[in-house]
Motif scaffolding. Structure first.
Motif, short mmCIF file in Angstrom:
data_model
loop_
_atom_site.label_atom_id
_atom_site.label_comp_id
_atom_site.label_asym_id
_atom_site.label_seq_id
_atom_site.Cartn_x
_atom_site.Cartn_y
_atom_site.Cartn_z
N LYS A 277 0.17 38.39 -15.70
CA LYS A 277 1.29 38.83 -16.51
C LYS A 277 1.90 37.59 -17.14
N THR A 278 1.93 37.57 -18.48
CA THR A 278 2.34 36.35 -19.18
C THR A 278 3.40 36.64 -20.23
N SER A 279 4.18 35.62 -20.51
CA SER A 279 5.22 35.69 -21.54
C SER A 279 5.13 34.45 -22.42
N TRP A 280 5.27 34.64 -23.76
CA TRP A 280 5.09 33.55 -24.71
C TRP A 280 6.22 33.57 -25.73
N THR B 268 4.62 39.27 -24.92
CA THR B 268 4.11 39.39 -23.56
C THR B 268 2.69 39.93 -23.62
N GLY C 86 9.69 34.67 -24.72
CA GLY C 86 9.79 36.07 -24.39
C GLY C 86 9.56 37.03 -25.53
N ASP D 60 6.60 31.69 -16.93
CA ASP D 60 6.03 32.58 -17.94
C ASP D 60 4.67 33.16 -17.55
#
Length: 457
Positions: free
Chosen positions: A261-264, A270, A267, A208
């Protein structure tokens, strides 16, 4: 600065037509461990315009018949790129390719009015007050390659080179009363070449979160300037020049960037952010000649830009997507001779410091074959100056603040919908020209409501 609605003082209609035809062809061929791709495009663009010079002629020469200043251009652009890219997972991945670009343009400007020379008592052979015919022929070629070393499943190191060469050629013919009743022909050309390196490192903290850092060199091609008429002599003399520069050199920059670049939330959210620093050398700057209404491009010394960008996207419920973004840029230009108004620390012309956007899109099925979509978008850009001269109505560019709405129905290959652009009917000044007797403003389109139909074949 602009402070309200504009007043229309034209005597002639000022039509403007701009159209283009675009063709594109792409082809892919699988080679097992690699894929060969070809991308070809061709654009033919044509525009015709008319500016009303009646007021200028009447106030400067005592009478006028109604003076159209006609302009036009025909542009042909051809682009070809071929690249070979590795496929699958390897210790080393690669992209190799070649690029070709061709730009050809023929343009004109004409202010002629039968019988007006005699009416004004002026020596105007053929009643040609001003005529310009110009042609541009530009070419660029490049070879590029990029290798990515996958040190581990998480660590990736990329290096690349792009070798380029190009040429710019211009032929310019000026004639008429405002050119001293003589015909002047100028030709200029400029060649350039170089190599741009790139290095980047990325690290996948987990599935992520990805961190990266990049250093890359870029350039903007130089070119040839259209010559200005003899009526600009006083403006040029104020800059210590006797003629506008025949050409301007490429400007080059190094861009240093680091980000994440992150995803939480599985998904549903972001968040991407980056900070950057740019070192710019030989920056291209447009020099206006206010007294005669012309301008030319020249090269400044050096400049820097520091800033950040942040992007957010969220999908809180099924069918709803929310997006937001903000950016900030602090720019600084070194003082440069022969650029009017140039001072150490001046902001780079044409660059707003703050930009932002926010949007919401909701899509849901209406029937088994129809989908409905509602979209609302707001965009903001801070005001800025378009050149380095003291602040005035001529270089003031107001902030942009645009709200638009869309409602669409789609099914397979076709889409139909209604739209409303600039819903708040905000006026944004994007240009101004000194016509000596008045100011011509270039503004955005007012509130526009319409219907849009599209189909894919």
């Amino acid at each position: 600065a602009y402070g309200g609605r504009m007043v229309d003082t034209i005597y002639l209609k000022e039509p403007y037509k701009d159209g283009d035809i675009e063709y594109a062809l792409s082809a892919n061929y699988g080679l097992g461990a690699a894929q060969l791709t070809s991308a070809t495009s061709y654009v033919h663009r044509t525009f015709r315009g008319l500016n009303d010079e009646t007021r200028f002629m009447a106030e400067n020469f005592g009478n006028a018949l109604g003076d159209p200043f006609r302009t036009g251009s025909d542009v042909h652009i051809f682009t070809q790129e071929v690249r070979l890219a590795s496929q699958g997972k390897h210790r080393i991945d690669y992209v190799l390719g070649g690029f070709y670009w061709q730009f050809d343009e023929k343009g004109f400007a004409d202010q002629s009015n039968p019988g007006e020379g005699a009416l004004l008592g002026l020596p105007v052979p053929g009643d040609i007050f001003y005529r310009k015919d110009a042609s541009r022929n530009n070419r660029e070629r490049a070879l590029f390659g990029e290798l990515t070393f996958n040190a581990t499943d998480a660590l990736h190191i990329t290096g690349g080179l792009r070798a380029y060469s190009g040429s710019r050629a211009l032929r310019d013919v000026n004639q008429g009363f405002f050119n001293g009743n003589r015909t002047t022909i100028s030709q200029a050309s400029a060649d350039y070449n170089g190599v741009n390196p790139k290095v980047s490192v990325s690290y996948d903290v987990n599935s992520d979160v990805m961190l990266y850092a990049t250093a890359a060199k870029g350039y903007r091609a130089g070119g040839a300037n259209i010559s200005v008429p003899t009526t600009c002599a006083a403006d040029l003399a104020a800059l210590g020049l006797t003629a506008s520069p025949a050409s301007y050199a490429p400007d080059k920059l190094w861009n240093y960037e680091a980000g994440a670049k992150t995803s939480w939330a599985n998904g549903r959210l972001t968040a991407n952010g980056a900070i950057y620093h740019i070192d710019w050398t030989g920056i291209q700057v447009r020099q206006p000649l206010r007294g005669c209404g012309f301008s030319f491009l020249t090269n400044g010394a050096s400049a820097t830009s520091d800033g950040f960008e942040l992007e957010l996207a969220a999908r809180p419920v099924e069918g709803l997507t929310l997006n937001a973004g903000v950016g900030y840029a602090h720019t600084s230009l070194d003082k440069t001779p022969n650029i009017a108004g140039s001072q150490d620390g001046s902001p780079i012309p044409g660059v707003p410091d703050w930009t932002g956007n926010i949007s919401a899109t909701y899509t849901r099925p209406l029937t088994q074959t129809l989908d409905g979509t509602l979209t609302a978008t707001y965009q903001y850009g801070a005001g800025y100056r378009s050149d380095l001269l003291p602040p005035s109505v001529f270089n003031f560019r107001s902030e942009t603040s645009d709200l638009s709405l869309r409602a669409e129905i789609s099914s397979g290959r076709w889409t139909a919908g209604v739209f409303a652009d600039n819903l708040l009917n905000k006026v944004t000044v994007s240009g101004a020209t000194d016509l000596m007797s008045s100011v011509e403003w270039l503004v955005n389109r007012p509130r526009t409501v319409g219907v849009r139909l599209s189909a894919e074949f």
